[in-house]
Design a protein around this motif. Structure first.
Motif, PDB file in Angstrom:
ATOM      1  N   THR A  25       0.579  -1.242   0.073  1.00 54.64           N
ATOM      2  CA  THR A  25      -0.135  -0.023   0.055  1.00 54.64           C
ATOM      3  C   THR A  25       0.791   1.131   0.045  1.00 54.64           C
ATOM      4  O   THR A  25       0.210   2.254   0.126  1.00 54.64           O
ATOM      5  N   PHE A 149       3.681   6.861  -9.065  1.00 54.11           N
ATOM      6  CA  PHE A 149       2.894   5.515  -8.248  1.00 54.11           C
ATOM      7  C   PHE A 149       1.313   5.521  -9.000  1.00 54.11           C
ATOM      8  O   PHE A 149       0.391   5.002  -8.178  1.00 54.11           O
ATOM      9  N   ALA A 167      -4.421  13.541  -8.633  1.00 57.04           N
ATOM     10  CA  ALA A 167      -5.394  13.084  -8.507  1.00 57.04           C
ATOM     11  C   ALA A 167      -6.058  12.923  -9.926  1.00 57.04           C
ATOM     12  O   ALA A 167      -6.738  11.780 -10.294  1.00 57.04           O
ATOM     13  N   LEU A 168      -6.191  14.028 -10.689  1.00 63.15           N
ATOM     14  CA  LEU A 168      -6.778  13.947 -12.155  1.00 63.15           C
ATOM     15  C   LEU A 168      -5.801  12.786 -12.879  1.00 63.15           C
ATOM     16  O   LEU A 168      -6.430  12.436 -13.908  1.00 63.15           O
ATOM     17  N   THR A 170      -4.774  10.244 -12.237  1.00 61.44           N
ATOM     18  CA  THR A 170      -4.968   8.861 -12.173  1.00 61.44           C
ATOM     19  C   THR A 170      -6.271   8.560 -13.287  1.00 61.44           C
ATOM     20  O   THR A 170      -6.516   7.532 -13.709  1.00 61.44           O
ATOM     21  N   SER A 171      -7.157   9.489 -13.088  1.00 64.50           N
ATOM     22  CA  SER A 171      -8.271   9.378 -13.992  1.00 64.50           C
ATOM     23  C   SER A 171      -7.855   9.447 -15.449  1.00 64.50           C
ATOM     24  O   SER A 171      -8.514   8.779 -16.356  1.00 64.50           O
TER      25      SER A 171
END
Lengths: 525, 525
Positions: A25, A149, A167-168, A170-171
């Motif tokens: 993790t 990552f 965050a964006l 990853t989308s």
């Protein structure tokens, strides 16, 4: 700053993962897993003080113990450990750093202090470049380098992607996988302590594999550098930008998120136009717009001719066009005559050109050829609905051939799903942008139009404003410190003007007069 | 008119295909092929004067030769043959007709004459109903009845689809197949010589399997009937309408297409609102909007709370919301306190509620529960970006559970492709509308808001305007015939007022006076 040593980050031979881990993790686990066994031809050194090996790979207790100095060090350890690690990297001669660790500016005063410490260490090593902190990392699919990552690796392609939101990223990666989109570079910039969006645009500009750039922007601080990089790149290749925080409410949300005021949207809008950047307002348009602008020649104007095998979709398309301030081309009498010869008597006799529901591929193709030659037409949109007599695939072939040597953009809206899928592939191979609804095609056309306009502005305006002045920051700081500590939220007229004047912006100078005589006297000063 | 005998068309036992053919490119071939061997439990009679059998099925030379009178006759023969066939159907006692044949009003004067002849024949047979002419036909998936020349049959479902464009039908069917959308009825109305959109809405309104209606409208002629049917249906179930021809340019295109002026768009807009109809402006929103409105309770207002695991998408969503005139909910102090207890210290402390990138499913779910209880919140949008620590599937499960008993709409934007696909399925099963971008989710939310507003208007206004007057059409016709033949395009004040008065709309009455005295005198009249 510059593109100096950015190759240490984007084309490294030796990469150290500082904080490499066996805990699935953890960030240090994913970064190492992404770097090894996926085709990267350099060498990867896990650095972990507590283990002989990480994920089965020989590990090193610290940077000085490494067999060679790495070109790139990827730092995944907690924020407080970072300044010391930067120093160790510098001492080892490592000039490329990606700091993935979070816990800097974005968490407040404590983090800002840490960021300053990192900067202080960096300054000791000339030429050291730092991407981040607080980012997802970088991916260079062409050399199978995934120093991030992210959960997956995208394909190799021609889009350079730069995002201020990790965050964006990853989308975006997940969407790209679904749509088969590839990247030349994929970069999460984080807090931009050193390497800025401007630097990256400059760096990508010299790389031939990058044919377009997509930016996800929350706020720009190094405006001047950003503008000159963007203007240089946009002269030859398109930049597409999505900027969040357009309204007061959203700018407030952005401020609470990044700790930086997002700025007035109109300023960004104007800057994008001046820099030749095409702005998108829906994140789903991102790839489509980047590929469109990279592959299509910009139209000379906004006059669209529509060729359709059904009246209703012609009307629908006209709606979409007018709503977005496009224009229906007024086709010339000569074109009308040629179409009269070609088409059955009950054709629409105007634009949209309704070639009727029974149109065979050949009729479509000839209509496209005729309309393309019209000097009142800047681009052609061909619409097909799969009716009983329609052959979507053969029609795509015929239209593709008719458009092959056109000097104007041709777009296609093949309205349907599986029935038109093959036709869409044919268009794709022929380099003709195709969509499954006319609204999407019109949106694409209007992106081409505004991109063409921005390019024109770009070529008309001088490269740099000749702007030189010496700013008395010290004096200003005094004035404003006083105002701010006194809690004044609105500047008085005089203070505002003093402020403008110190930037050499001319202002009117009001003088007080208490009587008519005094006014006359004052007016002579 | 009414719903009388529409069951002959939509629930027939015996169906005749007039013009049934063996030629694979003909309409009569496709209609027959669609009707047989696909599960329809009635009997299908091919009618063809020249053949013993069509497609291997015993054929009949004409309608009088049929073993039983059909409930429904589908006419696919050339337009000039149609009036006589209508008479033969009537004489046989057939009360349901679908005229697929083109070549009527849409081709001009000649076709209008033919249409009048059809109407004259119809009038001789009381209760005879005609759908079309110039249409694609009808499909009733629930009884496997495909009396159309569409290339494919859609699945059974709960959407009633009514289209004025036959060409669009073929695209819509193909999209529906791709998206797994089903229909209760699928109807191409053509020229609406008899059966109108109003009739169909009335008829679908009494059918429990229809949970929503989608209309594709080019122009409405029977406005009063349409309005009352729509208002009756919309009281309990949603109607979604796409209306082409919004601007002058597109209305012109529509006029050249259908031969009917599309009318001023603002009139349609107002009528839709009064009738409780939700209008969409992108054809791709069609199914999504219909399903959304049918499944979701309408919100009490437009105040949206956003829960997100990333700041950037929160800002993006706020942009989309403000752009569409929605409101960010001001969450109460009590909610703030509860969120402070739940969330890590560096949460956003406001709406959008940033539960942070490391949010486990449970944190998401509890935030949803807390925010749902806030009386300042009308609906909740939950946004997830698939970051390193994120579990999109488990989070969808947890959020679904938290939203299960909510009396407010909950929507989800799971930003990604394959990584979030399972989560989307979970939402779908839980009846929570889910999207892969926040912009689409906001668009959906604003549809819910405007639908709720329209419903309110619908319930506030009287059911029917008490409007009774006798119109002296004969006199008016005289007046206007003169005006029109004289080529006056603008009515004078007096003629305009005379026109309004004959509809019993009060008007001011100017009287000429040539002097002050005369004015005084006139004022006493």
């Amino acid at each position: 700053m510059s593109i100096r040593n950015l190759d240490k980050i984007f084309e490294p031979h030796r990469v150290a993962v500082i904080g490499a881990s066996d805990a699935p993790t953890s960030v240090g686990y994913t970064v190492l897993r992404n770097l090894v066994g996926s085709g990267f031809r350099g060498v990867v050194y896990p650095v972990n003080p507590k283990r002989e090996a990480v994920q089965g790979i020989q590990a090193y207790k610290d940077i000085p113990s490494l067999p060679h100095a790495p070109d790139l060090a990827v730092i995944c350890t907690p924020a407080p450990s970072v300044p010391e690690l930067v120093r160790q990297c510098g001492e080892a001669g490592t000039m490329g750093l990606v700091i993935i660790s979070a816990g800097f500016r974005e968490i407040g005063a404590e983090g800002r202090k840490l960021e300053q410490m990192v900067r202080d260490e960096q300054r000791k090593f000339k030429g050291m470049r730092i991407l981040g902190p607080n980012c997802l990392g970088i991916i260079v699919p062409g050399i199978h380098l995934n120093a991030s990552f992210a959960a997956a690796s995208p394909a190799k392609g021609n889009i350079g992607f730069i995002s201020q939101s990790g965050a964006l990223c990853t989308s975006v990666l997940d969407w790209a996988l679904d749509e088969g989109i590839g990247f030349s570079y994929f970069v999460s910039v984080g807090n931009m302590l050193d390497v800025s969006m401007g630097d990256l645009i400059d760096y990508f500009g010299s790389a031939t594999e990058t044919r377009s750039i997509i930016l996800y922007i929350e706020s720009i601080s190094e405006a001047r550098e950003f503008m000159s990089a963007a203007r240089a790149f946009a002269r030859t290749k398109p930049i597409v930008a999505f900027k969040a925080g357009r309204f007061t409410e959203s700018a407030q949300a952005a401020a609470s998120h990044t700790g930086a005021m997002a700025g007035v949207d109109a300023v960004y809008e104007a800057a994008f136009q001046r820099a030749g950047i095409e702005r998108i307002f829906q994140v789903e348009d991102m790839f489509d717009c980047a590929e469109l602008l990279a592959r299509q020649q910009p139209p000379k104007g906004d006059r669209l001719a529509i060729i359709t095998n059904a009246g209703g979709p012609g009307v629908m398309t006209t709606d979409a066009l007018i709503e977005r301030n496009g224009k229906l081309a007024n086709i010339t009498d000569d074109t009308m005559k040629q179409l009269n010869d070609l088409l059955p008597i009950c054709w629409s006799h105007g634009n949209p050109v309704d070639v009727l529901g029974d149109a065979p591929p050949d009729r479509f193709a000839k209509a496209v050829e005729i309309v393309l030659k019209d000097k009142e037409v800047d681009a052609v949109l061909v619409i097909l609905t799969p009716q009983a007599m329609t052959d979507p695939t053969a029609t795509a072939q015929a239209v593709g051939k008719a458009a092959a040597h056109a000097h104007k953009p041709v777009l296609a809206a093949w309205m349907g799903g599986r029935v038109v899928a093959e036709g869409m592939q044919i268009f794709n191979a022929a380099g003709i942008p195709s969509y499954n609804t006319p609204e999407k095609a019109v949106r694409a056309f209007m992106h081409l139009v505004s991109y063409a306009r921005n390019l024109e502005i770009l070529h008309e305006t001088p490269k740099d404003m000749p702007l030189e002045f010496t700013l008395d920051r010290q004096r200003l700081r005094g004035v404003f410190d006083t105002i701010l500590t006194e809690g004044e939220e609105i500047l008085s007229e005089n203070v505002s003007k003093a402020f403008l004047e110190s930037y050499e912006i001319p202002v009117t100078k009001p003088l007080a007069a208490r009587s008519a005589d005094e006014a006359v006297e004052v007016s002579h000063r």
